[in-house]
Motif scaffolding. Structure first.
Motif, PDB file in Angstrom:
ATOM      1  N   GLY A 153      85.967  -0.947  28.429  1.00 39.17           N
ATOM      2  CA  GLY A 153      85.974   0.405  27.884  1.00 39.17           C
ATOM      3  C   GLY A 153      86.408   1.488  28.838  1.00 39.17           C
ATOM      4  O   GLY A 153      86.197   2.671  28.566  1.00 39.17           O
ATOM      5  N   ARG A 172      86.264   6.262  34.268  1.00 40.03           N
ATOM      6  CA  ARG A 172      85.802   7.028  33.115  1.00 40.03           C
ATOM      7  C   ARG A 172      85.903   6.171  31.863  1.00 40.03           C
ATOM      8  O   ARG A 172      86.937   5.580  31.571  1.00 40.03           O
ATOM      9  CB  ARG A 172      86.631   8.302  32.943  1.00 40.03           C
ATOM     10  CG  ARG A 172      86.216   9.158  31.750  1.00 40.03           C
ATOM     11  CD  ARG A 172      86.915  10.516  31.800  1.00 40.03           C
ATOM     12  NE  ARG A 172      88.364  10.365  31.874  1.00 40.03           N
ATOM     13  CZ  ARG A 172      89.147  10.232  30.808  1.00 40.03           C
ATOM     14  NH1 ARG A 172      88.625  10.211  29.577  1.00 40.03           N
ATOM     15  NH2 ARG A 172      90.456  10.111  30.946  1.00 40.03           N
ATOM     16  N   ARG A 173      84.791   6.125  31.106  1.00 35.69           N
ATOM     17  CA  ARG A 173      84.750   5.347  29.869  1.00 35.69           C
ATOM     18  C   ARG A 173      85.248   6.199  28.693  1.00 35.69           C
ATOM     19  O   ARG A 173      85.362   7.420  28.788  1.00 35.69           O
ATOM     20  CB  ARG A 173      83.328   4.878  29.587  1.00 35.69           C
ATOM     21  CG  ARG A 173      82.722   3.973  30.646  1.00 35.69           C
ATOM     22  CD  ARG A 173      81.326   3.594  30.220  1.00 35.69           C
ATOM     23  NE  ARG A 173      80.610   2.827  31.221  1.00 35.69           N
ATOM     24  CZ  ARG A 173      80.712   1.523  31.371  1.00 35.69           C
ATOM     25  NH1 ARG A 173      81.509   0.826  30.570  1.00 35.69           N
ATOM     26  NH2 ARG A 173      80.015   0.897  32.302  1.00 35.69           N
ATOM     27  N   ALA A 174      85.490   5.540  27.596  1.00 40.34           N
ATOM     28  CA  ALA A 174      85.957   6.233  26.388  1.00 40.34           C
ATOM     29  C   ALA A 174      84.934   7.239  25.888  1.00 40.34           C
ATOM     30  O   ALA A 174      85.290   8.244  25.263  1.00 40.34           O
ATOM     31  CB  ALA A 174      86.285   5.216  25.299  1.00 40.34           C
ATOM     32  N   ASP A 175      83.646   6.994  26.141  1.00 39.63           N
ATOM     33  CA  ASP A 175      82.605   7.907  25.671  1.00 39.63           C
ATOM     34  C   ASP A 175      82.393   9.085  26.619  1.00 39.63           C
ATOM     35  O   ASP A 175      81.497   9.915  26.407  1.00 39.63           O
ATOM     36  CB  ASP A 175      81.286   7.159  25.455  1.00 39.63           C
ATOM     37  CG  ASP A 175      80.753   6.503  26.730  1.00 39.63           C
ATOM     38  OD1 ASP A 175      81.347   6.723  27.809  1.00 39.63           O
ATOM     39  OD2 ASP A 175      79.752   5.757  26.641  1.00 39.63           O
ATOM     40  N   GLY A 176      83.198   9.169  27.674  1.00 41.02           N
ATOM     41  CA  GLY A 176      83.108  10.279  28.607  1.00 41.02           C
ATOM     42  C   GLY A 176      82.235  10.022  29.813  1.00 41.02           C
ATOM     43  O   GLY A 176      82.261  10.796  30.775  1.00 41.02           O
ATOM     44  N   HIS A 177      81.445   8.956  29.790  1.00 37.98           N
ATOM     45  CA  HIS A 177      80.598   8.632  30.929  1.00 37.98           C
ATOM     46  C   HIS A 177      81.451   8.102  32.081  1.00 37.98           C
ATOM     47  O   HIS A 177      82.514   7.505  31.871  1.00 37.98           O
ATOM     48  CB  HIS A 177      79.538   7.606  30.551  1.00 37.98           C
ATOM     49  CG  HIS A 177      78.455   8.158  29.669  1.00 37.98           C
ATOM     50  ND1 HIS A 177      78.555   8.191  28.296  1.00 37.98           N
ATOM     51  CD2 HIS A 177      77.260   8.721  29.972  1.00 37.98           C
ATOM     52  CE1 HIS A 177      77.467   8.744  27.784  1.00 37.98           C
ATOM     53  NE2 HIS A 177      76.671   9.079  28.780  1.00 37.98           N
ATOM     54  N   THR A 178      80.974   8.329  33.308  1.00 42.32           N
ATOM     55  CA  THR A 178      81.704   7.878  34.484  1.00 42.32           C
ATOM     56  C   THR A 178      80.816   7.007  35.362  1.00 42.32           C
ATOM     57  O   THR A 178      79.587   7.077  35.290  1.00 42.32           O
ATOM     58  CB  THR A 178      82.202   9.073  35.317  1.00 42.32           C
ATOM     59  OG1 THR A 178      81.076   9.830  35.789  1.00 42.32           O
ATOM     60  CG2 THR A 178      83.114   9.977  34.501  1.00 42.32           C
TER      61      THR A 178
END
Length: 208
Positions: A153, A172-178
């Motif tokens: 992701g 950085r993930r697709a959900d905005g988390h890093t």
């Protein structure tokens, strides 16, 4: 910024030194305009000790979420050093009493003697240019590092920090988390030539 207790009317930009350096004994030397509030405070104190704290903020030189990589605070005693700066400027000496670092590598106090003995990382003068070059010209190779962390992701990869011991990358993930991952070099590098070899080995391992 150089923070002096009781100096409340100064604007933030007036608390930032024009020049900063570290002496052989670990003292900090800061050059300010001669009419700055900090210089006036040190001058008016005369023989009294002036306590001060130098607050340092380390900002990543690349565009990345949460760009502040760390902060440090160095506290000690402030004195004037006349005759050592250009006309219209004044040098101040901050004798280090305590130091504290809170950054990507952890948070801890720094002993003043350890601070005095420390030497600059050999890549420090090149880090900004190297990270920006990696990000803009070698983005595809940096993205290969996803294979070494085995995380699904991931939609963005940015080189975040570089020193003699290795490279730190922010994913950085697709959900905005890093999340960050650090890739250590087999041996500390001492110059750009050794760094090129270490980076080549790292990208080769990621491409397998």
């Amino acid at each position: 910024m150089l923070l002096v207790p009781g100096l409340v009317s100064a604007r933030p930009e007036q608390l930032i030194a024009d020049v900063r350096s570290v002496g052989p004994d670990g003292d900090l030397f800061l050059v300010f305009p001669a009419d700055s509030p900090v210089v006036r405070a040190a001058t008016h104190a005369q023989d009294d000790e002036v306590r001060a704290v130098l607050e340092i903020t380390d900002v990543a030189p690349v565009s990345v979420p949460h760009r502040i990589r760390g902060r440090a605070w160095v506290s000690g005693w402030l004195t004037l050093v006349p005759g050592q700066a250009a006309p219209g400027r004044m040098m101040l000496r901050l004798e280090v009493g305590e130091a504290y670092v809170d950054d990507l590598w952890g948070a801890s106090a720094v002993d003043p003697e350890d601070f005095a003995r420390a030497t600059p990382d050999p890549l420090v003068r090149h880090e900004t240019e190297l990270l920006q070059h990696l990000d803009s010209a070698h983005g595809e190779r940096v993205r290969l590092l996803c294979g070494l962390v085995e995380r699904d992701g991931v939609v963005g990869v940015t080189p975040l920090a570089l020193d003699r011991f290795g490279l730190r990358v922010r994913f950085r993930r697709a959900d905005g988390h890093t999340f960050d991952a650090r890739f250590d070099f087999p041996d500390p590098v001492e110059d750009i030539t050794a760094l090129r070899r270490a980076m080549h080995q790292l990208f080769e391992a990621a491409a397998r």
